[in-house]
Design a protein around this motif. Structure first.
Motif, PDB file in Angstrom:
ATOM      1  N   GLY A   1       0.800  -1.215   0.000  1.00  9.16           N
ATOM      2  CA  GLY A   1       0.000   0.000   0.000  1.00  9.16           C
ATOM      3  C   GLY A   1       0.837   1.271   0.000  1.00  9.16           C
ATOM      4  N   VAL A   2       1.950   1.216  -0.694  1.00  8.05           N
ATOM      5  CA  VAL A   2       2.808   2.417  -0.773  1.00  8.05           C
ATOM      6  C   VAL A   2       3.230   2.633  -2.222  1.00  8.05           C
ATOM      7  N   SER A   3       4.034   3.643  -2.456  1.00 10.25           N
ATOM      8  CA  SER A   3       4.491   3.907  -3.822  1.00 10.25           C
ATOM      9  C   SER A   3       5.742   3.093  -4.116  1.00 10.25           C
ATOM     10  N   ARG A   4       6.085   3.019  -5.385  1.00  7.23           N
ATOM     11  CA  ARG A   4       7.289   2.280  -5.765  1.00  7.23           C
ATOM     12  C   ARG A   4       8.520   2.941  -5.158  1.00  7.23           C
ATOM     13  N   SER A   5       8.457   4.259  -5.037  1.00  6.29           N
ATOM     14  CA  SER A   5       9.600   4.956  -4.432  1.00  6.29           C
ATOM     15  C   SER A   5       9.884   4.402  -3.051  1.00  6.29           C
ATOM     16  N   ALA A   6       8.803   4.187  -2.306  1.00  2.00           N
ATOM     17  CA  ALA A   6       8.970   3.699  -0.935  1.00  2.00           C
ATOM     18  C   ALA A   6       9.677   2.349  -0.937  1.00  2.00           C
TER      19      ALA A   6
ATOM     20  N   THR B   1      13.304   1.489   0.794  1.00  2.00           N
ATOM     21  CA  THR B   1      13.580   0.514   1.861  1.00  2.00           C
ATOM     22  C   THR B   1      14.792  -0.341   1.510  1.00  2.00           C
ATOM     23  N   PHE B   2      15.017  -0.515   0.207  1.00  2.00           N
ATOM     24  CA  PHE B   2      16.145  -1.368  -0.173  1.00  2.00           C
ATOM     25  C   PHE B   2      17.413  -0.596  -0.524  1.00  2.00           C
ATOM     26  N   THR B   3      17.352   0.696  -0.354  1.00  2.00           N
ATOM     27  CA  THR B   3      18.541   1.505  -0.597  1.00  2.00           C
ATOM     28  C   THR B   3      19.006   2.003   0.754  1.00  2.00           C
TER      29      THR B   3
ATOM     30  N   VAL C   1      13.228   6.571   4.966  1.00  2.00           N
ATOM     31  CA  VAL C   1      11.959   5.836   5.092  1.00  2.00           C
ATOM     32  C   VAL C   1      11.601   5.729   6.573  1.00  2.00           C
ATOM     33  N   SER C   2      10.339   5.827   6.866  1.00  2.00           N
ATOM     34  CA  SER C   2       9.925   5.685   8.262  1.00  2.00           C
ATOM     35  C   SER C   2       9.920   4.206   8.624  1.00  2.00           C
ATOM     36  N   ALA C   3      10.025   3.956   9.891  1.00  2.00           N
ATOM     37  CA  ALA C   3      10.064   2.570  10.359  1.00  2.00           C
ATOM     38  C   ALA C   3       8.800   1.829   9.945  1.00  2.00           C
TER      39      ALA C   3
ATOM     40  N   ARG D   1       8.884   0.972   6.179  1.00  2.00           N
ATOM     41  CA  ARG D   1       9.883  -0.070   5.956  1.00  2.00           C
ATOM     42  C   ARG D   1       9.334  -1.435   6.341  1.00  2.00           C
ATOM     43  N   GLU D   2       8.678  -1.444   7.485  1.00  2.00           N
ATOM     44  CA  GLU D   2       8.145  -2.711   7.966  1.00  2.00           C
ATOM     45  C   GLU D   2       7.111  -3.279   6.996  1.00  2.00           C
ATOM     46  N   LYS D   3       6.217  -2.424   6.583  1.00  2.00           N
ATOM     47  CA  LYS D   3       5.178  -2.870   5.650  1.00  2.00           C
ATOM     48  C   LYS D   3       5.800  -3.421   4.372  1.00  2.00           C
ATOM     49  N   VAL D   4       6.763  -2.671   3.867  1.00  2.00           N
ATOM     50  CA  VAL D   4       7.402  -3.077   2.620  1.00  2.00           C
ATOM     51  C   VAL D   4       8.133  -4.397   2.803  1.00  2.00           C
ATOM     52  N   GLU D   5       8.841  -4.512   3.900  1.00  2.00           N
ATOM     53  CA  GLU D   5       9.602  -5.745   4.097  1.00  2.00           C
ATOM     54  C   GLU D   5       8.687  -6.953   4.199  1.00  2.00           C
TER      55      GLU D   5
END
Lengths: 330, 330
Positions: A9-14, A18-20, A25-27, A30-34
């Motif tokens: 539920g975020v943008s591709r930038s996010a 997270t991987f750069t 990025v907020s915690a 990052r958590e959601k993305v991971e």
DNA sequence: AGGAAAATTGCAACCGGTTGCAAAAAAATT
DNA sequence: AATTTTTTTGCAACCGGTTGCAATTTTCCT
């Protein structure tokens, strides 16, 4: 990536961020993305990243001496050190073909971040070609020059030649010989120069000067015949352990005892030098230090390409085994 | 690229096509593009191409035995053969860490087109992991199994073990020993099995079975003490030349003459086996053939990933030097 | 609570090529 | 010469990420 972004539920930038590392990025994000990434088994593509960042994390290793055991250490350390730093090694085998152009093009096409040219048997112009092409380059085992325009990591070959003469003198040898590596190698020339010069100063007679065709046992063996053909020599300084072992066997085959009838001093201290059958006294070149330093330097250059050319020399030392007679009390 | 297209007065597609072989371009267009490219010093970026085509022309070589001289040939051939075919080698040094996961991820991130896992000291599951991940893989020096689901190129280790027993029998040895490589390696196990089985059939007594900790001179030397500790053995079959040389030196240090008091049979036929000081009789593994075949196979898989798993075995042969007594008339 | 500063986020353009598709051009056929 | 077939070409979307910038949200101060 798009899928991960949607699932999280975020943008591709996010996702990208997270991987750069070092990105903002907020915690929570990052958590959601991971979580989403794990669910989808996602890993960023290094190819795509390379395209965007113009960095590949690939370092080229150019070598032309794949048959010398000394290079086992080189390969081992080079690969593991790069790995440790998140870089990857791309090997280039130069055997035979040594026109720089082609290889510069090649490495450029692969957009390597840097190159280590590990050879002493090529002209300095070879390494320079990379420099001119704008690729960070380290000339490992290269010839250092005061007006260097390229990083060099290695040893002071001329000084090592002196060291050999010194070693002979300490043990009371009077008439000695030089059995170098390929004559065109800068390392050979420098060592020869230092050896001859210091021998003269110390009152040693350099009875003979020969060169092996390449860094092999066989070449050493053959060249040794030439050394033995003529006036007697008491000790031989070889340009490489492999050559030295060949020479030792040629001497033994001719009925000479080592070190009683003839002494041998090698160069490099490869693993086999410590084997009982040779117990070679040799000048140790600190290959580990040299490679580690080269890797460190090339990685450093990737981060700051403007770094000015540096020369890093490491000390060599005599490893005393049994192929020379002991130091005389004098 | 855009600049080249403009200078040549064509579209970017045309430029792309001139540099893609098999693409449809007229001679006139190609000429114009080539001229413009030369004028601008343009070469297509392999990174960008990889991104678009999903092919990198990178082949991973995974190895964990960087200290064995046998691998010099492997590196040499692997790199030069790939180079010849327009591919590039990416080395992965496995020393220590052997959990497949991490490395599969790594090579996947780099999008290598294929992987050669060159080791006999890892479980077959390691190579399989790449297969499962959808990466074409060849298990070189691997264990072959009838129900193979992965390409294997290597030798028949069990048969080589038999060959060793046969060799001992021909020379009239009665009580022999096995000094293998690391016990967990499949190659060691298979060779041991073949050796023991055929020894029994031929009436040889396998007095002792030991294993060196790793493929090094030192390990061989140490393990040899264990072999000598107990009932006398007439000949030792070693799992690797390096181990064998260490063992030979241990035997000599214990005052035994080779081959009069004790015989040695090595494995691999590395360069040093031919050196006078060892003159090792050894079973030659055709490393060149194995690597060339592996490279050919992996490149073939890139072109046709569906290729069904193949097993390619090459014959080994005994190279007779001086570390065993001669064949008896009998 | 209100406002300023700092941190986070998304948009959209870009990295440098490839390629399916349809239009245009050239070659072949009748 | 007209038509059909084949070859060449350009358009535009795509490969899978990054990143400057402006907008938004959060944090910090007073």
């Amino acid at each position: 990536m798009k899928e991960v972004a949607e699932l999280a539920g975020v943008s591709r930038s996010a996702v990208s961020r997270t991987f750069t590392d070092g990105a903002s990025v907020s915690a929570r994000t990052r958590e959601k993305v991971e979580k989403a990434a794990k669910a989808l088994g996602y890993r960023p593509s290094l190819i795509a990243r390379s395209l965007a960042t113009n960095r590949t994390k690939l370092i080229g290793l150019v070598a032309n001496n794949f048959q010398n055991p000394a290079f086992l250490d080189v390969f081992d350390l080079f690969t593991s050190e790069l790995q440790k730093r998140g870089f990857r090694p791309l090997l280039v085998n130069l055997s035979g073909d040594t026109s720089p152009k082609k290889f510069v093009e090649l490495l450029k096409q692969y957009s390597v971040d840097g190159v280590i040219v590990a050879t002493s048997t090529l002209p300095t112009s070879f390494a320079n070609a990379f420099q001119t092409a704008g690729i960070p380059v380290i000339h490992t085992f290269g010839k250092f020059q005061a007006n260097a325009n390229v990083h060099v990591v290695g040893i002071d070959n001329e000084f090592c030649g002196s060291m050999a003469a010194q070693t002979f003198a300490e043990r009371g040898y009077k008439s000695v010989a030089l059995l170098g590596g390929p004559e065109t190698a800068t390392s050979t020339q420098d060592r020869a120069a230092g050896f001859v010069k210091t021998s003269e100063q110390l009152g040693l007679r350099v009875v003979k000067t020969c060169f092996a065709e390449n860094y092999t046992y066989q070449a050493g063996r053959e060249a040794m015949h030439e050394v033995m053909d003529g006036e007697d020599v008491e000790a031989v300084f070889c340009g490489d352990d492999l050559i030295c072992m060949g020479a030792m066997d040629a001497a033994r085959a001719a009925g000479k005892a080592i070190p009683e009838d003839i002494g041998f001093l090698g160069f490099n201290d490869i693993a086999m030098a410590g084997w009982d059958a040779y117990a070679l006294t040799t000048i140790r070149q600190p290959i580990r230090d040299i490679i580690m330093s080269s890797v460190e330097l090339v990685v450093g250059m990737v981060e700051n390409p403007a770094r000015s050319p540096e020369i890093r020399l490491f000390p060599c030392s005599v490893i005393d085994r049994g192929s020379l007679r002991p130091i005389t009390g004098n």
